[in-house]
Write an enzyme that holds these catalytic residues in place. Structure first.
Site, PDB file in Angstrom:
ATOM      1  CG  ASP A   1      -4.666   2.795   7.335  1.00  0.00           C
ATOM      2  OD1 ASP A   1      -5.536   3.181   8.132  1.00  0.00           O
ATOM      3  OD2 ASP A   1      -4.618   3.145   6.143  1.00  0.00           O
TER       4      ASP A   1
ATOM      5  CB  SER B   1      -0.231  -0.585   2.467  1.00  0.00           C
ATOM      6  OG  SER B   1       0.862   0.304   2.491  1.00  0.00           O
TER       7      SER B   1
END
Length: 355
Positions: free
Chosen positions: A288, A166
């Site tokens: 995540d 990310s």
């Protein structure tokens, strides 16, 4: 009370400087430490104020914003959010800025009256808060260690590498792929990224690295020498049929707050590949990937997390480590070689216990 996030605004437009200043001045926990209209003025303001975050335009007199960003990351690493009409989603300037080390990009609204700016204010504030947590180091050349040798089993068709990232991931994925040989193992990637960014991101990676890199499409088959990137607005999952691995692109709701989700990719690889896979989790905000990587680890896959020392944001790797999902944590520079070494070994030895 915690110290407010101190921001320096760099933009050649007086109107834009005032609009940004107004937004940040009225935001709790933030203050504008200074403003500048070009890179040379910004250099002095940054030295004097030592800000937590810089917002930076691309089009400026004397020195453009990307050139100045490169100097910042080389000489005085500071979290930067690009705020420019040239860093709209999908633009080459946006991808280049992220590669150079910008934490994120926000597009300026259209219209000379500033109409629509309110719609981006919340996005800007949110990204500044994330940027303030970033840990930056001196920028290093990409692929400093050169291209690695091809693993023995790269063309087996029964093994797979899955990568998730990310915030800070654009630069890291570029560096990992730059070290891959042209006939590297099959690689699938989920990077948290808006849908308009992904085609430019994949095209740039394809130009900069030896393997073929493209956006994954429904029905694509991971293959030797091919890197497939999740579309920006849909999940990438891997299934297995009688002929091997197949990409399934899914429009299902966000998972772990994201679509595409690293958890979706990793969980699907755990089911499809079991112990014949390597999972890699790189810099990123949030959690995540932790659940999916745990599923991979329990299925016998070898799992690698990026060490805090090289992460921009040590959120996703930390969450995976705390979940007991990471077999080994390494700084970014060591991950490509370990990834390929592990690829040759997966499925041939007992599962490595997490540390």
């Amino acid at each position: 009370m915690p110290r407010p996030i101190r921001v320096v605004i760099v933009d050649d437009s007086a109107l834009m400087r005032e609009m940004l200043k107004d937004i940040l001045t009225h935001e709790a926990g933030m203050e504008v430490a200074g403003v500048a209209r070009d890179a040379f003025e910004a250099r002095e303001v940054i030295k004097a104020t030592n800000p937590d975050v810089i917002t930076l335009d691309v089009e400026m007199p004397k020195m453009d914003g990307l050139s100045f960003l490169e100097k910042i990351m080389t000489l005085r690493p500071t979290p930067v959010i690009m705020v420019s009409s040239l860093t709209s989603e999908g633009s080459d300037a946006a991808i280049r800025a992220l590669e150079l080390g910008a934490v994120d990009c926000v597009a300026k609204p259209g219209g000379s009256d500033g109409q629509g700016f309110e719609a981006t204010a919340m996005e800007l504030v949110s990204k500044i808060r994330v940027a303030a947590t970033a840990r930056l180091t001196m920028r290093r050349p990409a692929a400093a260690h050169g291209v690695l040798p091809t693993p023995r089993r790269a063309g087996s068709g029964k093994r797979l590498i899955a990568i998730g990232a990310s915030t800070g991931g654009v630069e890291r994925i570029r560096d990992v792929l730059a070290a891959m040989p042209a006939d590297c193992p099959p690689i699938v990637v989920t990077q948290h990224m808006g849908p308009s960014y992904v085609p430019s991101f994949a095209a740039r990676l394809d130009r900069l690295s030896a393997p073929t890199v493209r956006v994954a499409a429904h029905g694509d088959r991971p293959a030797q020498g091919l890197v497939l990137i999740a579309p920006g607005d849909r999940h990438l999952a891997i299934i297995r049929d009688t002929a091997g691995f197949v990409c399934h692109i899914q429009d299902t709701p966000p998972v772990s707050g994201h679509r595409p989700s690293v958890d979706v990719l990793f969980a699907s690889v755990a089911k499809a590949a079991g112990s014949n896979a390597v999972g890699v989790i790189l810099s990123g905000m949030g959690r995540d990937g932790a659940i999916g990587m745990k599923a991979m680890q329990e299925a016998g896959a070898f799992t690698i997390g990026e060490q805090e020392s090289s992460c921009v944001v040590y959120g996703m790797p930390r969450a995976a480590r705390e979940a007991g999902a990471v077999a080994v944590e390494l700084p970014l520079a060591q991950i490509p070689a370990e990834m390929l070494r592990a690829f040759d070994a997966v499925g041939e030895r007992p599962r490595t216990a997490p540390t």
